[in-house]
Design a protein around this motif. Structure first.
Motif, short mmCIF file in Angstrom:
data_model
loop_
_atom_site.label_atom_id
_atom_site.label_comp_id
_atom_site.label_asym_id
_atom_site.label_seq_id
_atom_site.Cartn_x
_atom_site.Cartn_y
_atom_site.Cartn_z
N PRO A 111 0.78 -1.21 0.03
CA PRO A 111 -0.09 -0.01 -0.04
C PRO A 111 0.82 1.32 -0.03
CG PRO A 111 -0.03 -1.03 2.02
CD PRO A 111 0.69 -1.93 1.27
N HIS A 112 0.50 2.29 -0.77
CA HIS A 112 1.18 3.48 -0.91
C HIS A 112 0.31 4.62 -0.47
CE1 HIS A 112 4.81 1.64 -2.45
NE2 HIS A 112 4.00 1.14 -3.39
N VAL A 113 0.58 5.83 0.02
CA VAL A 113 -0.34 6.76 0.16
C VAL A 113 -0.88 7.39 -1.12
CG1 VAL A 113 -0.04 9.36 0.96
CG2 VAL A 113 1.32 7.82 2.05
N THR A 119 6.83 7.86 0.80
CA THR A 119 6.53 8.35 2.05
C THR A 119 7.68 9.51 2.74
OG1 THR A 119 7.32 6.29 3.36
CG2 THR A 119 4.75 6.49 2.90
N GLY A 120 8.66 9.17 2.14
CA GLY A 120 9.79 10.03 2.79
C GLY A 120 9.80 11.35 1.90
N LEU A 121 9.56 11.14 0.65
CA LEU A 121 9.69 12.28 -0.20
C LEU A 121 8.21 13.07 0.25
CD1 LEU A 121 10.44 14.40 -2.44
CD2 LEU A 121 9.43 12.74 -3.96
N LEU A 122 7.12 12.57 0.39
CA LEU A 122 5.75 13.20 0.82
C LEU A 122 6.08 13.87 2.31
CD1 LEU A 122 3.18 10.84 -0.21
CD2 LEU A 122 3.64 12.64 -1.17
N ALA A 123 6.68 13.49 3.30
CA ALA A 123 7.18 13.91 4.20
C ALA A 123 7.83 15.07 4.44
CB ALA A 123 7.59 12.91 5.34
N GLY A 145 -2.48 17.47 -1.04
CA GLY A 145 -4.03 17.22 -0.68
C GLY A 145 -4.35 15.82 -0.48
N SER A 146 -3.57 14.98 -1.08
CA SER A 146 -3.76 13.57 -0.75
C SER A 146 -3.40 13.21 0.60
CB SER A 146 -2.90 12.46 -2.24
OG SER A 146 -3.54 13.08 -3.23
N CYS A 147 -2.18 13.82 0.73
CA CYS A 147 -1.72 13.61 2.26
C CYS A 147 -2.64 14.07 3.35
CB CYS A 147 -0.40 14.01 2.38
SG CYS A 147 0.92 13.46 1.35
N GLY A 148 -3.35 15.18 2.98
CA GLY A 148 -4.41 15.65 4.19
C GLY A 148 -5.35 14.69 4.11
N VAL A 149 -5.89 14.01 3.15
CA VAL A 149 -7.08 12.88 3.15
C VAL A 149 -6.51 11.83 4.07
CG1 VAL A 149 -8.44 11.52 1.73
CG2 VAL A 149 -8.05 14.01 0.99
N GLN A 150 -5.27 11.30 3.82
CA GLN A 150 -4.73 10.12 4.34
C GLN A 150 -4.31 10.38 5.75
OE1 GLN A 150 -4.71 7.34 3.12
NE2 GLN A 150 -4.91 7.93 0.94
N LEU A 151 -4.41 11.72 6.32
CA LEU A 151 -4.06 11.96 7.44
C LEU A 151 -5.12 12.47 8.45
CD1 LEU A 151 -0.80 14.15 7.37
CD2 LEU A 151 -1.06 11.87 8.24
N VAL A 197 -5.93 13.16 12.63
CA VAL A 197 -6.83 14.61 12.88
C VAL A 197 -7.92 14.13 14.00
CG1 VAL A 197 -7.57 16.63 12.56
CG2 VAL A 197 -5.93 15.78 11.08
N ASP A 198 -8.84 13.18 13.45
CA ASP A 198 -9.86 12.68 14.34
C ASP A 198 -9.64 12.36 15.58
OD1 ASP A 198 -11.43 13.60 12.13
OD2 ASP A 198 -11.54 11.51 11.11
N ALA A 199 -8.35 11.32 15.75
CA ALA A 199 -7.81 11.07 16.92
C ALA A 199 -7.29 11.85 17.89
CB ALA A 199 -6.76 9.75 16.59
#
Length: 336
Positions: free
Chosen positions: A168-170, A178-182, A219-225, A229-231
């Protein structure tokens, strides 16, 4: 104005009445003068004085770096002149102690050895020691490529093909790890590096990644995160003391190309809580309905300013804790 000649014709009672009226006018004019003087001083302070209520020791002058650079350049030139004038000086120069470089940094050894270990007299030289000097190096953004190779295995008897499923990927079928997205997220939100600057940085490394693609990644990372945020919000609402505030941000209205004033609401745990968390809620207005929707059934002590949007929460059972920083600001203005 009362003429001096007419004062002689006034009775004592009329003189007292006139004196009382004039004293009243004088007090009024004096109060008006004090008011205008205060307003003038306040306006001059708002326009010309420093906006901060106190000096921040972390805020350094922009010229300090230039001064330090100039001093270092002058010191280097002086050292070079002294060495040229006194090359035979045997006294060791006092060098300030330098902290050792962190041991966890990777090290690359570069050895410097003579081309020949045979002395000019013909004898074979013997190694008696070495001197080690460590230099701190930096390689700007090193990019590497991960090649994920999934072998295909076929069974001749069953006529089937077996292959390990894709991890699975972001971003499915995307090129970033994930390293580049971070890195993109940290650079944008922690280091305040806009995407157009990151686009230029990637371009210098030979990677033509447009900012529109970077924006899609964000934007995609925001959805995945969002589950994180809910937690965090659920954990936040478990505390009995919360802080709340809202700040305006410019939002581009779709269609007309104009900006609209939206608000970023921030909710944080107390300073003495074990959990240090801040949750942001982006809303298109400053209506108190947003705070009521975010907090829901939470009933605790809310530290906030005197904004009217929180009044409905206070009326529904939330305990209002006045912000002393806002109260202090009024006293500070009066003192100034």
């Amino acid at each position: 104005m009362v003429e001096p000649q007419s004062l002689q014709n006034l009775s004592a009672e009329e003189l007292r009445e006139l004196t009382t009226r004039l004293m009243t006018q004088l007090r009024h004019q004096s109060a008006l003068l004090d008011k205008l003087t205060h307003e003038n001083a306040l306006l001059k302070r708002m326009k010309f004085a420093a906006q901060s209520e106190r000096f921040n020791p972390e805020q350094k002058s922009l010229l300090e770096d230039e001064i330090e650079a100039d001093l270092a350049a002058v010191a280097t030139e002086i050292d070079a002149l002294q060495e040229a004038q006194a090359p035979a000086k045997l006294e060791e120069k006092k060098v300030p102690k330098r902290a050792p470089l962190p041991a966890n940094l990777p090290r690359r050894e570069i050895r410097h050895e003579p081309a020949s270990t045979t002395c000019a007299c013909g004898c074979q030289m013997k190694r008696v020691g070495e001197d080690v000097a460590e230099k701190l190096d930096y390689v700007p953004g090193v990019f590497t490529v991960e090649r994920h190779i999934r072998g295909k295995w076929a069974c001749a008897k069953c006529e089937t093909i077996h292959q390990v499923p894709v991890d699975p990927h972001v971003i499915d079928k995307g090129i970033p790890t994930t390293g580049l997205l971070a890195q993109v997220l940290v650079a944008k939100y922690a280091d305040h590096l806009p995407l157009y600057r990151q686009e230029a940085i990637l371009g210098r490394a030979g990677l033509a990644i447009p900012r529109s693609t970077l924006a899609q990644w964000v934007g995609s990372c925001g959805v995945q995160l969002q589950p994180l945020v809910d937690a965090m919000k659920a954990e936040l609402l478990q505390h009995r003391v919360l802080h709340a505030d809202e700040t305006p941000v410019a939002m581009l209205k779709p269609g007309n190309g104009k900006t609209h004033r939206a608000y970023l609401w921030a909710y944080a745990t107390g300073a003495f809580e074990a959990t240090r968390a801040v949750v942001y809620d982006f809303c298109e207005s400053r209506s108190g309905e947003h705070a009521r929707r975010f907090l829901g059934d939470w009933r605790g002590s809310l530290t906030c300013d005197d904004f009217s949007g929180y009044k409905a929460l206070i009326a529904s059972g939330v305990t209002e804790v006045g912000c002393l920083a806002h109260a202090r600001r009024k006293f500070f203005d009066l003192h100034a």
